[in-house]
Enzyme design. Structure first.
Site, PDB file in Angstrom:
ATOM      1  N   LYS A  66       3.842  -1.182  17.097  1.00 24.27           N
ATOM      2  CA  LYS A  66       2.358  -1.755  17.724  1.00 24.27           C
ATOM      3  C   LYS A  66       2.105  -3.203  17.167  1.00 24.27           C
ATOM      4  O   LYS A  66       2.583  -3.421  16.009  1.00 24.27           O
ATOM      5  CB  LYS A  66       1.175  -0.964  17.156  1.00 24.27           C
ATOM      6  CG  LYS A  66       0.601  -0.293  18.365  1.00 24.27           C
ATOM      7  CD  LYS A  66      -0.476   0.684  17.747  1.00 24.27           C
ATOM      8  CE  LYS A  66       0.224   2.139  17.412  1.00 24.27           C
ATOM      9  NZ  LYS A  66       0.791   1.890  16.146  1.00 24.27           N
ATOM     10  N   GLU A  70       5.671  14.934  14.533  1.00 21.20           N
ATOM     11  CA  GLU A  70       4.896  14.616  13.067  1.00 21.20           C
ATOM     12  C   GLU A  70       3.490  15.093  13.416  1.00 21.20           C
ATOM     13  O   GLU A  70       3.036  15.578  14.512  1.00 21.20           O
ATOM     14  CB  GLU A  70       4.597  13.102  12.914  1.00 21.20           C
ATOM     15  CG  GLU A  70       4.317  12.221  14.023  1.00 21.20           C
ATOM     16  CD  GLU A  70       3.608  11.023  13.525  1.00 21.20           C
ATOM     17  OE1 GLU A  70       2.616  11.064  12.853  1.00 21.20           O
ATOM     18  OE2 GLU A  70       3.753   9.853  14.058  1.00 21.20           O
TER      19      GLU A  70
HETATM   20  N1  PSU Z   1       1.199   4.810  14.978  1.00 26.58           N
HETATM   21  C1  PSU Z   1       0.583   5.421  15.903  1.00 26.58           C
HETATM   22  N2  PSU Z   1       0.100   6.412  15.766  1.00 26.58           N
HETATM   23  C2  PSU Z   1       0.233   7.067  14.636  1.00 26.58           C
HETATM   24  C3  PSU Z   1       0.614   6.493  13.468  1.00 26.58           C
HETATM   25  C4  PSU Z   1       1.161   5.235  13.614  1.00 26.58           C
HETATM   26  O1  PSU Z   1       0.828   4.816  16.979  1.00 26.58           O
HETATM   27  O2  PSU Z   1      -0.545   8.148  14.446  1.00 26.58           O
HETATM   28  C5  PSU Z   1       0.722   7.144  12.081  1.00 26.58           C
HETATM   29  C6  PSU Z   1       2.236   7.741  11.847  1.00 26.58           C
HETATM   30  O3  PSU Z   1       1.960   8.917  11.207  1.00 26.58           O
HETATM   31  C7  PSU Z   1       2.670   6.736  10.977  1.00 26.58           C
HETATM   32  C8  PSU Z   1       1.546   6.305   9.827  1.00 26.58           C
HETATM   33  O4  PSU Z   1       3.727   7.123  10.153  1.00 26.58           O
HETATM   34  O5  PSU Z   1       0.531   6.288  10.928  1.00 26.58           O
HETATM   35  C9  PSU Z   1       1.645   5.248   9.338  1.00 26.58           C
HETATM   36  O6  PSU Z   1       0.555   4.812   8.486  1.00 26.58           O
HETATM   37  P1  PSU Z   1       0.671   3.767   7.343  1.00 26.58           P
HETATM   38  O7  PSU Z   1       0.650   2.650   8.055  1.00 26.58           O
HETATM   39  O8  PSU Z   1      -0.687   3.974   6.633  1.00 26.58           O
HETATM   40  O9  PSU Z   1       2.162   4.056   6.716  1.00 26.58           O
END
Ligand code: PSU
Ligand code: MN
Length: 305
Positions: free
Chosen positions: A160, A26
């Site tokens: 996390k 990603e």
């Molecule tokens: N968790 C991490 N690093 C990240 C992300 C999540 O440790 O960079 C990013 C990923 O791209 C994940 C996104 O899909 O955050 C989720 O964002 P949201 O909670 O806004 O859906």
């Protein structure tokens, strides 16, 4: 029709045509998940690790409205530095494409684009999930709904604890998404190997995992699989230190009124500052560890065709 939107790097296209293993990566982790220049160093090293383990890497992003599968070094550098790259999840894709903008793909949108290209395995750091306090904020990452529907296996280091891990697991259960622990019965919590929650299945080798994933899709059981791969012991953080840091970050997010798509990047950056960069080092190591497993899984899946 798809050709108009999708641009697959020749090396990746060739590997896919020949049925060789490919691993998707990603780009939100590059643009919004880590600071420059370590984001770029990490993204490039991850690609090398995937090659060392027998697969072809395909970092995914949207550039000038094109869905790109496989980036050049220059493109990765650009994403790592540029400030106007938009965090792009499922809902955003049509607008970023139509406006010919640059978008960094989340887990959800990377899964979508990987599936369009025919890639089955995707490795990252952590997935989005049900946020703490979701019962009032309704903040549930679109990643979970994508896992419910799109046929890509996602290798991550668990969820996390900025998230509510218990609720995230409940959501995945409802949506029929298997959560597999690699070499563990316990769901890892990203920076730490333990969370206090169990996974659905433990597997100890990539071949066993590939057989289960193939069975799922052969049977028409659509959707993803979460492969939860614990951070190596030597890089894991102290459970109490990281949880205290996360508590502080959450408090600050609340005070500042951070909402919606800003939440995850804000919390990641805060935790990094509070831990004086220690969380970033852990984050990078777990991403490398996931890349190794993802490549091995892709190799096994390619052999099962
Ligand atoms: N968790 C991490 N690093 C990240 C992300 C999540 O440790 O960079 C990013 C990923 O791209 C994940 C996104 O899909 O955050 C989720 O964002 P949201 O909670 O806004 O859906
Ligand atoms: Mn959210």
């Amino acid at each position: 029709m798809l050709k108009k939107y999708l641009e697959i790097k020749p090396e990746v296209k060739k590997a896919l045509d020949e049925g060789r293993p490919v691993v998707a990566l990603e780009s939100t982790i590059i643009s919004h998940g880590m600071p420059y220049p370590r984001n770029v160093e990490t993204a490039l090293r991850v690609e090398e690790i995937i090659r060392e383990n027998g697969a072809i890497p395909a970092t995914i992003a949207i550039l000038k409205g094109k869905l790109k599968v496989g980036l050049t070094e220059e493109e990765i550098e650009y994403l790592g530095k540029a400030e106007n790259v938009i965090k792009t999840s499922r809902r955003d894709i049509p607008f970023i494409v139509a406006r010919k903008q640059d978008g960094a793909t989340t887990v959800a949108s990377t899964m979508i684009i990987a599936a369009l290209a025919g890639i089955k395995v995707f490795t990252t750091g952590g997935i989005g999930g049900v946020h703490r306090g979701a019962e009032t904020s309704f903040d549930i990452s679109a990643d979970l709904q994508e896992l419910a529907n799109t046929n890509v296996a996602v290798v991550c280091a668990g969820a996390k604890s900025i998230l509510d891990i218990g609720l995230t697991l409940e959501y995945l259960e409802t949506m029929g998404v298997p959560v597999v622990g690699f070499g563990t019965e316990e769901m890892p919590a990203f920076y730490t190997r333990r969370s206090g929650f169990n996974v659905d299945y433990r597997v100890d080798d990539p071949q066993e995992l590939a057989l289960a994933i193939k069975s799922k899709w052969d049977l028409g059981l659509n959707g993803g699989v979460v492969v939860a791969n614990p951070i190596p012991e030597e890089y894991a953080m102290d459970y109490d230190i990281i949880n205290k840091s996360i508590e502080d970050a959450l408090k600050e997010a609340e005070e500042k009124g951070i909402k919606g798509k800003e939440t995850t990047p804000f919390l990641l950056a805060k935790v990094k500052d509070i831990t004086k960069g220690e969380s970033l080092d852990a984050n990078i190591q777990l991403v490398y560890n996931n890349a190794r497993l993802g490549a091995k899984l892709a190799v096994e899946l390619a052999q099962l065709r």
